[in-house]
Design a protein around this motif. Structure first.
Motif, PDB file in Angstrom:
ATOM      1  N   CYS A   9       1.149  -1.038  -0.375  1.00 53.59           N
ATOM      2  CA  CYS A   9       0.310   0.214   0.232  1.00 53.59           C
ATOM      3  C   CYS A   9       1.124   1.596  -0.129  1.00 53.59           C
ATOM      4  O   CYS A   9       1.460   1.569   0.754  1.00 53.59           O
ATOM      5  N   PHE A  11       0.296   4.544   1.084  1.00 58.21           N
ATOM      6  CA  PHE A  11      -0.482   5.297   1.356  1.00 58.21           C
ATOM      7  C   PHE A  11       0.408   5.830   2.401  1.00 58.21           C
ATOM      8  O   PHE A  11       1.116   6.571   3.097  1.00 58.21           O
ATOM      9  N   CYS A  12       0.518   4.560   4.533  1.00 56.26           N
ATOM     10  CA  CYS A  12       0.995   4.881   5.507  1.00 56.26           C
ATOM     11  C   CYS A  12       2.106   4.537   5.624  1.00 56.26           C
ATOM     12  O   CYS A  12       2.253   3.839   5.008  1.00 56.26           O
ATOM     13  N   THR A  14       2.864   2.406   7.857  1.00 56.04           N
ATOM     14  CA  THR A  14       2.949   0.629   8.151  1.00 56.04           C
ATOM     15  C   THR A  14       2.940   0.008   6.783  1.00 56.04           C
ATOM     16  O   THR A  14       3.763  -0.930   7.021  1.00 56.04           O
ATOM     17  N   LEU A  15       2.869   0.842   6.042  1.00 59.17           N
ATOM     18  CA  LEU A  15       3.183  -0.370   4.915  1.00 59.17           C
ATOM     19  C   LEU A  15       2.952  -1.246   4.264  1.00 59.17           C
ATOM     20  O   LEU A  15       3.579  -2.497   3.661  1.00 59.17           O
ATOM     21  N   CYS A  16       1.803  -1.781   4.708  1.00 61.00           N
ATOM     22  CA  CYS A  16       1.379  -3.172   4.536  1.00 61.00           C
ATOM     23  C   CYS A  16       1.315  -3.727   3.001  1.00 61.00           C
ATOM     24  O   CYS A  16       1.234  -3.296   2.555  1.00 61.00           O
ATOM     25  N   ILE A  19      -1.219  -6.738   0.311  1.00 61.26           N
ATOM     26  CA  ILE A  19      -3.268  -5.678   0.115  1.00 61.26           C
ATOM     27  C   ILE A  19      -3.336  -6.860  -1.648  1.00 61.26           C
ATOM     28  O   ILE A  19      -2.329  -7.080  -2.001  1.00 61.26           O
ATOM     29  N   ALA A  34      -6.812  -3.705   2.424  1.00 66.38           N
ATOM     30  CA  ALA A  34      -6.320  -2.389   2.629  1.00 66.38           C
ATOM     31  C   ALA A  34      -7.493  -1.394   3.599  1.00 66.38           C
ATOM     32  O   ALA A  34      -8.683  -1.810   3.466  1.00 66.38           O
ATOM     33  N   CYS A  35      -7.538  -0.676   4.734  1.00 63.03           N
ATOM     34  CA  CYS A  35      -7.430   0.412   5.336  1.00 63.03           C
ATOM     35  C   CYS A  35      -8.738   1.443   4.364  1.00 63.03           C
ATOM     36  O   CYS A  35      -8.567   0.910   3.138  1.00 63.03           O
ATOM     37  N   ILE A  37      -8.212   4.498   4.107  1.00 67.01           N
ATOM     38  CA  ILE A  37      -6.959   5.115   2.890  1.00 67.01           C
ATOM     39  C   ILE A  37      -7.378   4.404   2.085  1.00 67.01           C
ATOM     40  O   ILE A  37      -6.439   5.412   1.435  1.00 67.01           O
ATOM     41  N   GLY A  38      -5.952   3.538   2.433  1.00 62.06           N
ATOM     42  CA  GLY A  38      -5.443   2.881   1.376  1.00 62.06           C
ATOM     43  C   GLY A  38      -6.053   2.703   0.613  1.00 62.06           C
ATOM     44  O   GLY A  38      -6.050   2.583  -0.782  1.00 62.06           O
ATOM     45  N   HIS A 158      -3.095   5.712  11.142  1.00 67.23           N
ATOM     46  CA  HIS A 158      -2.510   4.329  10.614  1.00 67.23           C
ATOM     47  C   HIS A 158      -3.449   3.204  10.929  1.00 67.23           C
ATOM     48  O   HIS A 158      -2.607   2.110  11.804  1.00 67.23           O
ATOM     49  N   PRO A 159      -4.418   3.012   9.917  1.00 70.88           N
ATOM     50  CA  PRO A 159      -6.195   2.207  10.805  1.00 70.88           C
ATOM     51  C   PRO A 159      -5.535   0.713  10.884  1.00 70.88           C
ATOM     52  O   PRO A 159      -6.497  -0.028  11.481  1.00 70.88           O
ATOM     53  N   ARG A 160      -4.641   0.134  10.123  1.00 71.38           N
ATOM     54  CA  ARG A 160      -4.000  -1.396  10.601  1.00 71.38           C
ATOM     55  C   ARG A 160      -3.044  -1.755  11.348  1.00 71.38           C
ATOM     56  O   ARG A 160      -2.673  -3.072  11.515  1.00 71.38           O
TER      57      ARG A 160
HETATM   58  S1  SF4 Z   1      -1.896   0.883   7.205  1.00 66.35           S
HETATM   59 FE1  SF4 Z   1      -3.921   1.690   5.479  1.00 66.35          FE
HETATM   60  S2  SF4 Z   1      -3.364   3.719   4.852  1.00 66.35           S
HETATM   61 FE2  SF4 Z   1      -1.586   2.686   5.874  1.00 66.35          FE
HETATM   62  S3  SF4 Z   1      -0.758   0.920   4.746  1.00 66.35           S
HETATM   63 FE3  SF4 Z   1      -2.035  -0.409   5.965  1.00 66.35          FE
HETATM   64  S4  SF4 Z   1      -3.716   0.300   4.115  1.00 66.35           S
HETATM   65 FE4  SF4 Z   1      -2.266   1.446   3.690  1.00 66.35          FE
END
Ligand code: SF4
Length: 434
Positions: A9, A11-12, A14-16, A19, A34-35, A37-38, A158-160
């Motif tokens: 991802c 976005f943030c 946390t770099l998930c 996905i 993904a959350c 935002i992602g 950082h939702p996840r």
């Molecule tokens: S927490 Fe959400 S925005 Fe952040 S990297 Fe994971 S999926 Fe993306």
């Protein structure tokens, strides 16, 4: 419809990297894991304005569509003429583009700076003073029995983060959340604090005092006041006992202490508290870095120049002095006479005084979407988006590098290609004028 797995991802911090993108033709139409935002970064929002072609502003102030060659020519002329060019942004692009940017800055004798200077820059100043006792996410998930979020609200930003490292079951923490004590320090009752076992409602702008009292208490000294930063003495003593008894503790910290009174001094006290807690058990910390590759820029800049951000190449030798060579310092002192913005939106996120300077000087924006920055820009160069339309390396908040995937095709040039073309042209202009 095709499912593309193991996507990272963009976005943030946390770099998930788990996905799944749902792809139809050359379009991402949905995501799994993904959350919110992602997901909204991956999926084009109906009505959102994406630049499909480069733009230049004409004499009436209107943006006119043009070619990459023409826009790069104009941008190269601006950079070649400027005496004090500022190159800002970098946290939403990949490390190869950041390295190309460092080379461009060195060759144009520019100042190069990333979003750290309005984010975790104070944490960088603190760790340069007193140290950086960190660990990776895997260690948190597998070992941490005490987790502190200080001045951050991961449920929103950082939702996840919580589900991946606190609720997750780990090797030595088989019961997941119930094996961990969760402490949140925040003046507000946030959605993250609602999940905590202990919420310390510190007075706004008083984190330094609270950290100081906690350190004194941890070292066996009496706390001098009945209440510090709005927190009763007995509560401070109780939370210090929890920290001292941790088998493996982790302190995550965010803008609540980098932006509030004290800034880098809040962080250096927090770092020293963490270091001293290692006299009792194991304790580490991780800054909640914001953008998905803000960490990558500081890595690239450090191995290229020796300094992480606010780097001034004016004399040909890199110089570093945040407070003088930060983007807001240079805009507000009216020192910068041209600005190149890449993968960032200072038009939305810088203070008014800096925007006033941006309105006076030529602004080049390497930016895929219509933003407050492109409203101020004279030249817009739209790139393919890293992690969706082009690949590249990014660094997670605790420094783990992960390769971003290309999911769909795009006709647009990547950030790296734009910067390399720009550098070639700037060098030609500079050589011709010698
Ligand atoms: S927490 Fe959400 S925005 Fe952040 S990297 Fe994971 S999926 Fe993306």
């Amino acid at each position: 419809m095709e499912l593309v797995k193991n996507v990272v991802c963009p976005f943030c911090g946390t770099l998930c990297d788990d996905i799944i993108c749902k792809v139809e033709g050359d379009e991402i139409v949905g995501t799994m894991n993904a959350c919110r935002i992602g997901h909204s970064k991956f999926v084009h929002t109906e009505g959102a304005m994406r630049w499909k072609k480069p733009q230049i502003r004409d004499e009436n102030g209107e943006l006119v569509e043009t070619t990459y060659d023409e826009a790069i020519e104009r941008a190269a002329q601006v950079l070649a003429k400027s005496k004090r060019p500022l190159m800002y942004g970098w946290s939403c692009t990949d490390c190869d583009a950041q390295a190309a940017g460092m080379a461009l800055a060195e060759n144009t004798k520019a100042i190069v700076d990333n979003t750290a200077s309005v984010c975790h820059g104070p944490s960088v100043l603190a760790l340069q003073d007193v140290g950086y006792p960190i660990c990776t996410f895997g260690e948190v998930k597998n070992r941490a029995d005490v987790v502190v979020y200080w001045g951050c609200n991961p449920m929103h930003a950082h939702p996840r983060h919580l589900s991946r490292h606190v609720f997750a079951r780990g090797f030595f923490r088989e019961r997941g959340r119930s094996d961990r004590t969760l402490i949140v320090v925040d003046p507000r009752e946030s959605d993250s604090s609602k999940l905590a076992d202990i919420h310390i409602q510190v007075g706004y702008n008083q984190d330094y005092e609270l950290l100081d009292a906690m350190r004194a208490c941890m070292m066996g000294h009496e706390i001098l006041y009945d209440e510090v930063a709005g927190v009763p003495k007995e509560d401070i003593e109780a939370v210090v006992e929890v920290l001292k008894n941790a088998q493996f503790g982790i302190l995550f910290f965010g803008m609540g202490i980098t932006h509030s009174r004290g800034k880098h001094r809040n962080i250096d006290t927090a770092i020293m508290l963490t270091q001293d807690l290692n006299n009792f058990g194991k304790f580490t910390l991780i800054p909640m870095r914001g953008h998905y590759n803000v960490t990558g820029f500081n890595q690239v800049a450090t191995w290229e120049s020796g300094y992480p951000y606010c780097i001034d190449f004016a004399t040909g030798i890199p110089r570093y002095n945040p407070g003088e060579t930060g983007s807001n310092d240079l805009l507000q002192s009216k020192e910068a006479d041209a600005m190149m913005v890449i993968a960032s939106d200072p038009g939305a996120h810088f203070p008014q005084k800096s925007l006033e300077r941006m309105a006076e000087i030529p602004v080049i924006a390497i930016e895929p979407h219509r933003t407050p920055t492109t409203e101020l820009a004279d030249i817009i160069l739209p790139p393919a988006i890293v992690g969706m339309e082009t690949d590249g390396t990014a660094y997670r908040m605790e420094g783990v590098p992960i390769r971003m995937r290309k999911v769909v095709n795009s006709d647009l040039l990547s950030d790296r290609e734009i910067l390399e073309k720009l550098m070639k042209r700037v060098m030609e202009i500079k050589t011709a004028s010698k």
